[in-house]
Design a protein around this motif. Structure first.
Motif, PDB file in Angstrom:
ATOM      1  N   ASP A  96       0.842  -1.197   0.000  1.00 42.94           N
ATOM      2  CA  ASP A  96       0.000   0.000   0.000  1.00 42.94           C
ATOM      3  C   ASP A  96       0.877   1.248   0.000  1.00 42.94           C
ATOM      4  O   ASP A  96       0.598   2.228  -0.696  1.00 42.94           O
ATOM      5  N   SER A  97       1.958   1.202   0.771  1.00 45.60           N
ATOM      6  CA  SER A  97       2.870   2.336   0.870  1.00 45.60           C
ATOM      7  C   SER A  97       3.615   2.583  -0.438  1.00 45.60           C
ATOM      8  O   SER A  97       3.837   3.733  -0.837  1.00 45.60           O
ATOM      9  N   MET A  98       4.001   1.521  -1.131  1.00 44.04           N
ATOM     10  CA  MET A  98       4.801   1.649  -2.349  1.00 44.04           C
ATOM     11  C   MET A  98       3.957   1.815  -3.603  1.00 44.04           C
ATOM     12  O   MET A  98       4.507   2.039  -4.689  1.00 44.04           O
ATOM     13  N   MET A 140      -3.212  -0.796  -4.346  1.00 39.64           N
ATOM     14  CA  MET A 140      -2.866  -1.316  -5.672  1.00 39.64           C
ATOM     15  C   MET A 140      -4.133  -1.504  -6.512  1.00 39.64           C
ATOM     16  O   MET A 140      -4.173  -1.145  -7.694  1.00 39.64           O
ATOM     17  N   CYS A 141      -5.168  -2.084  -5.928  1.00 40.58           N
ATOM     18  CA  CYS A 141      -6.429  -2.296  -6.656  1.00 40.58           C
ATOM     19  C   CYS A 141      -7.030  -0.971  -7.089  1.00 40.58           C
ATOM     20  O   CYS A 141      -7.533  -0.834  -8.215  1.00 40.58           O
ATOM     21  N   ASP A 200      13.333   2.613   3.637  1.00 39.20           N
ATOM     22  CA  ASP A 200      13.161   1.290   4.241  1.00 39.20           C
ATOM     23  C   ASP A 200      12.236   0.403   3.432  1.00 39.20           C
ATOM     24  O   ASP A 200      12.429  -0.811   3.348  1.00 39.20           O
ATOM     25  N   ASP A 201      11.181   0.979   2.835  1.00 46.54           N
ATOM     26  CA  ASP A 201      10.248   0.186   2.046  1.00 46.54           C
ATOM     27  C   ASP A 201      10.968  -0.509   0.898  1.00 46.54           C
ATOM     28  O   ASP A 201      10.807  -1.709   0.668  1.00 46.54           O
ATOM     29  N   TYR A 202      11.778   0.233   0.171  1.00 46.42           N
ATOM     30  CA  TYR A 202      12.447  -0.355  -0.988  1.00 46.42           C
ATOM     31  C   TYR A 202      13.670  -1.173  -0.600  1.00 46.42           C
ATOM     32  O   TYR A 202      14.103  -2.034  -1.371  1.00 46.42           O
ATOM     33  N   ARG A 203      14.206  -0.937   0.588  1.00 52.32           N
ATOM     34  CA  ARG A 203      15.257  -1.820   1.077  1.00 52.32           C
ATOM     35  C   ARG A 203      14.716  -3.241   1.265  1.00 52.32           C
ATOM     36  O   ARG A 203      15.437  -4.222   1.122  1.00 52.32           O
ATOM     37  N   MET A 204      13.428  -3.333   1.562  1.00 56.03           N
ATOM     38  CA  MET A 204      12.807  -4.643   1.744  1.00 56.03           C
ATOM     39  C   MET A 204      12.798  -5.465   0.457  1.00 56.03           C
ATOM     40  O   MET A 204      12.767  -6.695   0.505  1.00 56.03           O
ATOM     41  N   LEU A 205      12.820  -4.819  -0.686  1.00 56.21           N
ATOM     42  CA  LEU A 205      12.822  -5.565  -1.948  1.00 56.21           C
ATOM     43  C   LEU A 205      14.054  -6.459  -2.040  1.00 56.21           C
ATOM     44  O   LEU A 205      13.968  -7.607  -2.494  1.00 56.21           O
ATOM     45  N   TRP A 206      15.219  -5.938  -1.605  1.00 56.17           N
ATOM     46  CA  TRP A 206      16.410  -6.785  -1.604  1.00 56.17           C
ATOM     47  C   TRP A 206      16.318  -7.853  -0.527  1.00 56.17           C
ATOM     48  O   TRP A 206      16.715  -9.004  -0.743  1.00 56.17           O
ATOM     49  N   THR A 207      15.784  -7.495   0.645  1.00 60.70           N
ATOM     50  CA  THR A 207      15.634  -8.479   1.714  1.00 60.70           C
ATOM     51  C   THR A 207      14.813  -9.659   1.237  1.00 60.70           C
ATOM     52  O   THR A 207      15.199 -10.823   1.434  1.00 60.70           O
ATOM     53  N   TYR A 208      13.692  -9.393   0.589  1.00 63.30           N
ATOM     54  CA  TYR A 208      12.859 -10.475   0.063  1.00 63.30           C
ATOM     55  C   TYR A 208      13.597 -11.253  -1.033  1.00 63.30           C
ATOM     56  O   TYR A 208      13.555 -12.490  -1.069  1.00 63.30           O
TER      57      TYR A 208
END
Length: 237
Positions: free
Chosen positions: A15-17, A85-86, A189-197
């Motif tokens: 939702d944030s991204m 997103m929807c 932090d939100d986009y840092r999670m993309l690498w974490t995943y």
């Protein structure tokens, strides 16, 4: 520590991204995300039949133009559990000629879709947000809602096995993308999670193994030296 695979956590993240996710997908993949989408959908082949197609974890509707071109007479459904997103995908495509998707705001792991309903299932860049237990549930749902003989295809950004390529890919996703995320969102932090995943996901080989536990014929697919991987196949009769 918060569970990064918990449904509420992933919903909040996406939702944030939502407002910048399409642009960031393009940037994080060096522009390859669009090409990979075309490749993984093209592998399904064309059909002018009256079939039912569902795009799981549909995000901002990035697959929809390609799907409607490839299956011009199909009936389309999109499913995503991010309300934002929807909403954005509806605003983007709701009045566009030739694109009519029934958008469902549901969790794919807890949905009310009918069994043996769909001829084609697609899903782009959502696998990394599932742990192994959730992937097993996802495989079960794919098997349940797909018609016998129906086809499916999934793709996900992955860790390439080439060490030199992985070094630069990790540097880019782990350090550069959060900076770009801050420029877009004010919150790296939100986009840092993309690498974490992505780092935890690895590639789609484990997904293939999980899906093969069900009556599905599953193929492992690799794109651009493993920077993206996925699975595709059919449900056995």
């Amino acid at each position: 520590m918060e569970d990064i695979y918990a449904s509420d956590y992933v919903k909040r993240l996406f939702d944030s991204m939502a407002g910048s996710y399409e642009r960031m997908n393009y940037i994080t993949s060096f522009g390859f995300s669009i090409r990979w989408r075309k490749q993984f959908i093209r592998a399904l082949g064309d059909s002018s039949a009256d079939i039912q197609v569902i795009d799981l974890l549909s995000g901002l509707g990035e697959n929809w133009t390609m799907l409607t071109n490839q299956f011009p007479n199909a009936r389309f459904t999109a499913l995503d559990f991010s309300a934002r997103m929807c909403q954005i995908s509806q605003q983007k495509y709701g009045n566009r000629p030739g694109i009519t998707f029934r958008i469902l705001h549901q969790d794919v792991l807890q949905n009310n879709l009918s069994a043996n309903q769909y001829d084609v299932i697609t899903c782009a860049y959502g696998l990394k947000t599932f742990n192994k237990e959730q992937l097993s549930k996802l495989a079960g749902e794919v098997c349940r809602i797909l018609k016998p003989g129906g086809r499916f295809t999934f793709i996900e950004v992955s860790k390439p096995r080439n060490k030199l390529l992985l070094f630069f890919y990790r540097l880019y996703l782990k350090h550069t993308i959060p900076i770009l995320g801050k420029l877009f969102l004010g919150n790296p932090d939100d986009y840092r999670m993309l690498w974490t995943y992505t780092e935890k996901f690895g590639d789609a080989s484990a997904v293939q193994e999980i899906f093969q536990r069900y009556p599905l014929d599953v193929r492992f697919d690799s794109y651009f030296f493993g920077c993206a991987t996925g699975i595709s196949g059919i449900k056995r009769h």
